[in-house]
Scaffold this motif. Structure first.
Motif, PDB file in Angstrom:
ATOM      1  N   HIS A  61      47.532  43.149  43.308  1.00 52.93           N
ATOM      2  CA  HIS A  61      47.335  43.242  41.865  1.00 52.93           C
ATOM      3  C   HIS A  61      46.528  42.046  41.365  1.00 52.93           C
ATOM      4  O   HIS A  61      45.571  42.215  40.594  1.00 52.93           O
ATOM      5  CB  HIS A  61      48.680  43.326  41.135  1.00 52.93           C
ATOM      6  CG  HIS A  61      48.531  43.491  39.666  1.00 52.93           C
ATOM      7  ND1 HIS A  61      48.519  42.427  38.795  1.00 52.93           N
ATOM      8  CD2 HIS A  61      48.370  44.604  38.909  1.00 52.93           C
ATOM      9  CE1 HIS A  61      48.358  42.872  37.562  1.00 52.93           C
ATOM     10  NE2 HIS A  61      48.268  44.184  37.607  1.00 52.93           N
ATOM     11  N   GLN A  62      46.892  40.851  41.817  1.00 52.78           N
ATOM     12  CA  GLN A  62      46.153  39.654  41.399  1.00 52.78           C
ATOM     13  C   GLN A  62      44.682  39.766  41.764  1.00 52.78           C
ATOM     14  O   GLN A  62      43.808  39.504  40.938  1.00 52.78           O
ATOM     15  CB  GLN A  62      46.732  38.411  42.072  1.00 52.78           C
ATOM     16  CG  GLN A  62      47.893  37.808  41.363  1.00 52.78           C
ATOM     17  CD  GLN A  62      48.240  36.471  42.003  1.00 52.78           C
ATOM     18  OE1 GLN A  62      48.348  36.349  43.219  1.00 52.78           O
ATOM     19  NE2 GLN A  62      48.415  35.468  41.177  1.00 52.78           N
ATOM     20  N   TYR A  63      44.401  40.136  42.995  1.00 52.46           N
ATOM     21  CA  TYR A  63      43.011  40.218  43.433  1.00 52.46           C
ATOM     22  C   TYR A  63      42.256  41.327  42.682  1.00 52.46           C
ATOM     23  O   TYR A  63      41.151  41.103  42.176  1.00 52.46           O
ATOM     24  CB  TYR A  63      42.907  40.455  44.942  1.00 52.46           C
ATOM     25  CG  TYR A  63      41.487  40.697  45.363  1.00 52.46           C
ATOM     26  CD1 TYR A  63      40.581  39.644  45.413  1.00 52.46           C
ATOM     27  CD2 TYR A  63      41.023  41.982  45.637  1.00 52.46           C
ATOM     28  CE1 TYR A  63      39.254  39.864  45.748  1.00 52.46           C
ATOM     29  CE2 TYR A  63      39.701  42.207  45.969  1.00 52.46           C
ATOM     30  CZ  TYR A  63      38.824  41.149  46.021  1.00 52.46           C
ATOM     31  OH  TYR A  63      37.507  41.372  46.333  1.00 52.46           O
ATOM     32  N   LEU A  64      42.827  42.522  42.623  1.00 53.08           N
ATOM     33  CA  LEU A  64      42.115  43.679  42.066  1.00 53.08           C
ATOM     34  C   LEU A  64      41.925  43.588  40.555  1.00 53.08           C
ATOM     35  O   LEU A  64      41.036  44.243  40.008  1.00 53.08           O
ATOM     36  CB  LEU A  64      42.839  44.968  42.450  1.00 53.08           C
ATOM     37  CG  LEU A  64      42.822  45.283  43.953  1.00 53.08           C
ATOM     38  CD1 LEU A  64      43.820  46.382  44.282  1.00 53.08           C
ATOM     39  CD2 LEU A  64      41.417  45.645  44.422  1.00 53.08           C
ATOM     40  N   THR A  65      42.746  42.800  39.872  1.00 51.67           N
ATOM     41  CA  THR A  65      42.549  42.632  38.431  1.00 51.67           C
ATOM     42  C   THR A  65      41.586  41.493  38.118  1.00 51.67           C
ATOM     43  O   THR A  65      41.139  41.373  36.987  1.00 51.67           O
ATOM     44  CB  THR A  65      43.888  42.401  37.700  1.00 51.67           C
ATOM     45  OG1 THR A  65      44.576  41.298  38.287  1.00 51.67           O
ATOM     46  CG2 THR A  65      44.751  43.654  37.737  1.00 51.67           C
ATOM     47  N   ARG A 144      39.432  56.014  40.967  1.00 52.78           N
ATOM     48  CA  ARG A 144      40.108  56.512  39.756  1.00 52.78           C
ATOM     49  C   ARG A 144      41.616  56.494  39.909  1.00 52.78           C
ATOM     50  O   ARG A 144      42.342  56.221  38.956  1.00 52.78           O
ATOM     51  CB  ARG A 144      39.589  57.899  39.368  1.00 52.78           C
ATOM     52  CG  ARG A 144      39.911  59.015  40.347  1.00 52.78           C
ATOM     53  CD  ARG A 144      39.309  60.327  39.888  1.00 52.78           C
ATOM     54  NE  ARG A 144      39.569  61.407  40.822  1.00 52.78           N
ATOM     55  CZ  ARG A 144      39.178  62.642  40.616  1.00 52.78           C
ATOM     56  NH1 ARG A 144      38.519  62.964  39.506  1.00 52.78           N
ATOM     57  NH2 ARG A 144      39.441  63.585  41.501  1.00 52.78           N
ATOM     58  N   LEU A 145      42.125  56.765  41.103  1.00 45.56           N
ATOM     59  CA  LEU A 145      43.569  56.685  41.322  1.00 45.56           C
ATOM     60  C   LEU A 145      44.025  55.235  41.336  1.00 45.56           C
ATOM     61  O   LEU A 145      45.043  54.897  40.722  1.00 45.56           O
ATOM     62  CB  LEU A 145      43.965  57.380  42.626  1.00 45.56           C
ATOM     63  CG  LEU A 145      45.448  57.286  42.996  1.00 45.56           C
ATOM     64  CD1 LEU A 145      46.336  57.869  41.901  1.00 45.56           C
ATOM     65  CD2 LEU A 145      45.703  57.971  44.328  1.00 45.56           C
ATOM     66  N   LEU A 146      43.287  54.369  41.999  1.00 49.86           N
ATOM     67  CA  LEU A 146      43.666  52.961  42.055  1.00 49.86           C
ATOM     68  C   LEU A 146      43.716  52.349  40.662  1.00 49.86           C
ATOM     69  O   LEU A 146      44.631  51.591  40.339  1.00 49.86           O
ATOM     70  CB  LEU A 146      42.700  52.177  42.952  1.00 49.86           C
ATOM     71  CG  LEU A 146      42.989  50.694  43.112  1.00 49.86           C
ATOM     72  CD1 LEU A 146      44.415  50.433  43.572  1.00 49.86           C
ATOM     73  CD2 LEU A 146      41.991  50.075  44.073  1.00 49.86           C
ATOM     74  N   GLU A 147      42.764  52.705  39.830  1.00 53.15           N
ATOM     75  CA  GLU A 147      42.753  52.166  38.468  1.00 53.15           C
ATOM     76  C   GLU A 147      44.027  52.547  37.710  1.00 53.15           C
ATOM     77  O   GLU A 147      44.601  51.743  36.988  1.00 53.15           O
ATOM     78  CB  GLU A 147      41.513  52.654  37.721  1.00 53.15           C
ATOM     79  CG  GLU A 147      41.339  52.018  36.377  1.00 53.15           C
ATOM     80  CD  GLU A 147      39.953  52.258  35.804  1.00 53.15           C
ATOM     81  OE1 GLU A 147      39.542  51.436  34.974  1.00 53.15           O
ATOM     82  OE2 GLU A 147      39.291  53.250  36.178  1.00 53.15           O
TER      83      GLU A 147
END
Length: 191
Positions: A61-65, A144-147
C-alpha cells in the motif's frame, strides 16, 4: 517499460532472482524490501529496490500509493518472496492472462508446494480454470482492480479475506471471473 509489472515484498532470503532466469522477462520488477540489509548482489541487478518496513500488504500500500506508474501496465503481480518460478513461466502466465483478459488470476501451485486452498493446486487436465478464489500469495490484478482493492491493503496485516473481497469485486463489476492458470505452475517453498 515492459507490458507487465511485478511488485514483490522481499526479505534477504527472497527467491526473486530466479524470476529473472530462463528467458528475457516480459515484465518489470520492483522489490519493496522489508529486511535489514539489501543483499549486495541485488543492487545492480536491473530492478528498483525500495526499502519499506512492515507487513506485505501495508508495505505494498505504501509503495503503490506513492506512485501511479503501475497504472500503465496491463497486469500487476504481487507475489510472496518464497515462490520458485522463472521468467519463461512468468512470461507464459502473463500471456495467458492477456488472452483471457483476466482481471484477477494466479499461477497454479505444483505438488511440492505448501498450500492453504486445494483449489489453487495444479490440475493437469486444464490449461486454466475459472474459480472463486485467487490466493493472497501470488495474485495478479489488472490496474482497474488494483486501484479499487488498494485501500484494503492498508487495513490488513496478513491479507486473509482479501482473496474473497477481490474475487467478489471482479464478479460484481462484471469483469469476468477469477482464474487459476494450470498451464503455469510455481512452487510455494515455505509454509
Amino acid at each position: 517499460m515492459k507490458r507487465n509489472l511485478i511488485v514483490a515484498r522481499c526479505g534477504e532470503q527472497s527467491l526473486h532472482p530466479h524470476w529473472l532466469e530462463g528467458a528475457e522477462p516480459d515484465f518489470d520488477l520492483v522489490v519493496t524490501f522489508y529486511g535489514q540489509t539489501v543483499p549486495p548482489g541485488w543492487r545492480n541487478a536491473g530492478y528498483e529496490i525500495h526499502p519499506i518496513a512492515g507487513p506485505k500488504w501495508q508495505g505494498l500500500h505504501q509503495y503503490l500509493t506513492r506512485t501511479n506508474h503501475w497504472k500503465a501496465y496491463e497486469r500487476i503481480l504481487l507475489p510472496d518472496d518464497d515462490l520458485l518460478i522463472d521468467a519463461a513461466a512468468l512470461n507464459q502466465f502473463f500471456d495467458i492472462c492477456a488472452r483471457l483478459r483476466a482481471d484477477l488470476a494466479q499461477p497454479a501451485l505444483d505438488a511440492r508446494s505448501y498450500f492453504s486452498w486445494p483449489i489453487t493446486l495444479a490440475h493437469e487436465s486444464f490449461l486454466w480454470r475459472m474459480t472463486n478464489l485467487v490466493e493472497c500469495m501470488c495474485p495478479c490484478l489488472s490496474p482497474r482492480l488494483l486501484e479499487r482493492a488498494l485501500p484494503w491493503f492498508a487495513q490488513t496485516r496478513a491479507g486473509w479475506g482479501l482473496d474473497v473481497q477481490w474475487a467478489d469485486m471482479v464478479r460484481t463489476q462484471g469483469w469476468g471471473v477469477p482464474v487459476v492458470v494450470d498451464a503455469v505452475t510455481l512452487t510455494h517453498t515455505r509454509p
